[in-house]
Design a protein around this motif. Structure first.
Motif, PDB file in Angstrom:
ATOM      1  N   ILE A  14      -8.525 -34.567  -6.590  1.00 30.53           N
ATOM      2  CA  ILE A  14      -8.579 -35.039  -7.981  1.00 30.53           C
ATOM      3  C   ILE A  14      -9.119 -36.462  -8.033  1.00 30.53           C
ATOM      4  O   ILE A  14     -10.038 -36.762  -8.796  1.00 30.53           O
ATOM      5  N   VAL A  15      -8.566 -37.326  -7.213  1.00 26.66           N
ATOM      6  CA  VAL A  15      -8.987 -38.728  -7.197  1.00 26.66           C
ATOM      7  C   VAL A  15     -10.453 -38.844  -6.790  1.00 26.66           C
ATOM      8  O   VAL A  15     -11.214 -39.611  -7.389  1.00 26.66           O
ATOM      9  N   ALA A  16     -10.884 -38.054  -5.813  1.00 27.39           N
ATOM     10  CA  ALA A  16     -12.276 -38.097  -5.364  1.00 27.39           C
ATOM     11  C   ALA A  16     -13.222 -37.636  -6.470  1.00 27.39           C
ATOM     12  O   ALA A  16     -14.256 -38.274  -6.713  1.00 27.39           O
ATOM     13  N   ILE A  17     -12.889 -36.546  -7.150  1.00 27.76           N
ATOM     14  CA  ILE A  17     -13.739 -36.060  -8.237  1.00 27.76           C
ATOM     15  C   ILE A  17     -13.786 -37.074  -9.370  1.00 27.76           C
ATOM     16  O   ILE A  17     -14.852 -37.350  -9.919  1.00 27.76           O
ATOM     17  N   GLN A  18     -12.637 -37.653  -9.714  1.00 32.74           N
ATOM     18  CA  GLN A  18     -12.608 -38.661 -10.766  1.00 32.74           C
ATOM     19  C   GLN A  18     -13.483 -39.850 -10.399  1.00 32.74           C
ATOM     20  O   GLN A  18     -14.213 -40.363 -11.239  1.00 32.74           O
ATOM     21  N   GLY A  19     -13.443 -40.267  -9.146  1.00 32.34           N
ATOM     22  CA  GLY A  19     -14.224 -41.420  -8.714  1.00 32.34           C
ATOM     23  C   GLY A  19     -15.706 -41.132  -8.632  1.00 32.34           C
ATOM     24  O   GLY A  19     -16.535 -41.979  -8.965  1.00 32.34           O
ATOM     25  N   GLU A  24     -12.294 -38.227 -16.270  1.00 32.87           N
ATOM     26  CA  GLU A  24     -10.869 -38.467 -16.124  1.00 32.87           C
ATOM     27  C   GLU A  24     -10.106 -37.186 -15.830  1.00 32.87           C
ATOM     28  O   GLU A  24      -9.298 -37.128 -14.909  1.00 32.87           O
ATOM     29  N   GLU A  25     -10.359 -36.136 -16.598  1.00 28.84           N
ATOM     30  CA  GLU A  25      -9.630 -34.883 -16.428  1.00 28.84           C
ATOM     31  C   GLU A  25     -10.417 -33.928 -15.549  1.00 28.84           C
ATOM     32  O   GLU A  25     -11.604 -33.712 -15.760  1.00 28.84           O
ATOM     33  N   GLY A  76       0.615 -41.346  -8.565  1.00 29.47           N
ATOM     34  CA  GLY A  76      -0.082 -40.462  -7.635  1.00 29.47           C
ATOM     35  C   GLY A  76      -1.066 -41.221  -6.763  1.00 29.47           C
ATOM     36  O   GLY A  76      -1.153 -41.004  -5.555  1.00 29.47           O
ATOM     37  N   ARG A  77      -1.817 -42.126  -7.382  1.00 29.61           N
ATOM     38  CA  ARG A  77      -2.771 -42.929  -6.612  1.00 29.61           C
ATOM     39  C   ARG A  77      -2.046 -43.816  -5.610  1.00 29.61           C
ATOM     40  O   ARG A  77      -2.493 -43.990  -4.477  1.00 29.61           O
ATOM     41  N   ALA A  78      -0.913 -44.356  -6.011  1.00 28.97           N
ATOM     42  CA  ALA A  78      -0.130 -45.205  -5.109  1.00 28.97           C
ATOM     43  C   ALA A  78       0.408 -44.385  -3.936  1.00 28.97           C
ATOM     44  O   ALA A  78       0.433 -44.865  -2.799  1.00 28.97           O
ATOM     45  N   ALA A  79       0.817 -43.146  -4.198  1.00 26.78           N
ATOM     46  CA  ALA A  79       1.350 -42.288  -3.135  1.00 26.78           C
ATOM     47  C   ALA A  79       0.300 -42.004  -2.071  1.00 26.78           C
ATOM     48  O   ALA A  79       0.620 -41.893  -0.884  1.00 26.78           O
ATOM     49  N   LEU A  80      -0.960 -41.904  -2.479  1.00 24.65           N
ATOM     50  CA  LEU A  80      -2.021 -41.666  -1.506  1.00 24.65           C
ATOM     51  C   LEU A  80      -2.221 -42.861  -0.586  1.00 24.65           C
ATOM     52  O   LEU A  80      -2.613 -42.704   0.564  1.00 24.65           O
ATOM     53  N   GLY A  81      -1.914 -44.038  -1.073  1.00 27.86           N
ATOM     54  CA  GLY A  81      -2.059 -45.235  -0.265  1.00 27.86           C
ATOM     55  C   GLY A  81      -0.837 -45.539   0.567  1.00 27.86           C
ATOM     56  O   GLY A  81      -0.866 -46.384   1.450  1.00 27.86           O
ATOM     57  N   ASP A  82       0.244 -44.822   0.310  1.00 29.24           N
ATOM     58  CA  ASP A  82       1.522 -45.054   1.002  1.00 29.24           C
ATOM     59  C   ASP A  82       1.691 -44.008   2.085  1.00 29.24           C
ATOM     60  O   ASP A  82       2.061 -42.870   1.818  1.00 29.24           O
ATOM     61  N   LYS A  83       1.452 -44.367   3.322  1.00 29.35           N
ATOM     62  CA  LYS A  83       1.530 -43.416   4.443  1.00 29.35           C
ATOM     63  C   LYS A  83       2.933 -42.845   4.600  1.00 29.35           C
ATOM     64  O   LYS A  83       3.118 -41.755   5.108  1.00 29.35           O
TER      65      LYS A  83
END
Length: 88
Positions: A14-19, A24-25, A76-83
């Protein structure tokens, strides 16, 4: 809450497609196509991610049935950065 591997993969997609597209959706079918997995696996992961606050889902009624669009939340974005929040 720890992310399971399939949840992490869906969220990353989701984050990759948004970027990549500045959209957004992201529709569930687009996520499934990008990941090359079954649509029901994506939908199950999306529902779990929504329950945990990692994505915001919107139900869409289509001619072929119900679909979902998803937006990654800041949590969600923060969770991806939190190993620590990721499990294999």
């Amino acid at each position: 809450m720890k992310l399971q591997a399939n949840q992490r993969d869906v969220l990353q997609t989701i984050v990759a497609i948004q970027g990549d597209t500045d959209i957004e959706e992201v529709e569930d079918s687009q996520i499934a196509e990008e990941m090359d997995v079954a649509l029901n696996l994506v939908r199950n992961a999306l529902k779990s991610l929504e329950e945990d606050g990692y994505v915001r889902l919107e139900k869409i009624d289509t001619l072929s049935g119900t679909a979902y669009s998803a937006v990654a939340t800041s949590q969600g974005r923060a969770a991806l950065g939190d190993k620590e929040s990721l499990t294999a």
